[in-house]
Design an enzyme around this catalytic site. Structure first.
Site, PDB file in Angstrom:
ATOM      1  N   SER A 133       0.863  -1.177   0.000  1.00  0.00           N
ATOM      2  CA  SER A 133       0.000   0.000   0.000  1.00  0.00           C
ATOM      3  C   SER A 133       0.900   1.228   0.000  1.00  0.00           C
ATOM      4  CB  SER A 133      -0.883  -0.001   1.262  1.00  0.00           C
ATOM      5  OG  SER A 133      -1.507   1.250   1.451  1.00  0.00           O
ATOM      6  N   TYR A 146      -1.439  -0.413  10.659  1.00  0.00           N
ATOM      7  CA  TYR A 146      -1.547  -0.765   9.245  1.00  0.00           C
ATOM      8  C   TYR A 146      -0.280  -0.391   8.494  1.00  0.00           C
ATOM      9  CZ  TYR A 146      -3.394  -0.993   4.491  1.00  0.00           C
ATOM     10  OH  TYR A 146      -3.586  -1.286   3.161  1.00  0.00           O
TER      11      TYR A 146
END
Length: 234
Positions: A133, A146
């Protein structure tokens, strides 16, 4: 790689990027094993679903064994797509949420990859795609867990490709910006989903990398929506 007739494993296939990747691979003639907790609404003669929760090594081993038994031993492609994000300030995040992110996003990559590599080495061919990501390249407020897990995916990918490149195996890490998937369903104040990328856009990038010349290696691919806030109004 010519994907026609090749066996590809994709994790996290119930929806979003995983499902779009399965559909794109099927269009190229691949035989796809989908590993996930929930079976997608997809019927195709070359799609085979195997229940799997990548957080648990026994579950991954079971899906791997079933895949070999049904489809054959020569897995040519692994797309480590399964992942999730849970927002929260570091000192307020629950231990369970923190562990869930790392068990899924990081441990899952390890559990799946370690099983497919020996045969890829034996065949002298293989391609592992890891979905990280943009969060794996920077820090985002209230997303430390995350971000940390996706930074780990980046580090694993960059180390692994150096380990296996001389066996003819490629490792590609993709860093998407915002993609219009269920990932954002539980996030507040998300108002511009129409300006996000589409799951099929990421799938097309995956296929492009897979189909590249054997001596041409995409190591890192960063993709973002062109206009995340929409076109400037004149």
């Amino acid at each position: 790689m010519d994907l026609q007739g090749k066996i590809a494993v994709v994790t996290g296939v119930s929806k979003g990027i995983g499902l779009s990747t399965v559909e794109a691979l099927l269009e190229k003639g691949a035989i796809v094993a989908g590993w996930g907790r929930t079976k997608p609404a997809l019927e195709h003669q070359d799609f085979h679903f195997f229940e799997c929760d990548v957080r648990y090594p026994d579950s991954v081993q079971n899906a791997f064994d079933q895949t070999l038994s049904r489809l054959g031993v020569h897995i040519a492609v692994l797309v480590n797509n399964a992942g999730l994000g849970i927002a929260g300030k570091l000192d307020e995040q629950s231990i369970d949420d923190w562990q869930t992110m790392f068990e899924t996003n990081v441990n899952g990559v390890f559990y799946c990859t370690r099983l497919v590599l020996p045969e890829m080495k034996e065949q002298g061919e293989g391609h592992i795609i890891n979905i990280s990501s943009i969060a794996g390249t920077t820090g985002i407020e209230e997303m430390s867990g995350y971000c940390g897990s996706k930074h780990a995916v980046r580090g694993i990918s960059q180390s692994l490709y150096k380990e296996v490149r001389n066996y003819g195996i490629k490792v590609t890490c993709i860093y998407p910006g915002s993609v219009n998937t269920n990932f954002f369903d539980n996030f507040e104040n998300i108002t511009s989903r129409e300006n996000m990328m589409r799951p099929e856009d990421i799938a097309s990038t995956i296929v492009h990398a897979l189909e590249s010349h054997p001596n041409y290696h995409h190591v890192d691919i960063e993709v973002r929506p062109l206009m995340p806030k929409g076109r400037i109004q004149k």
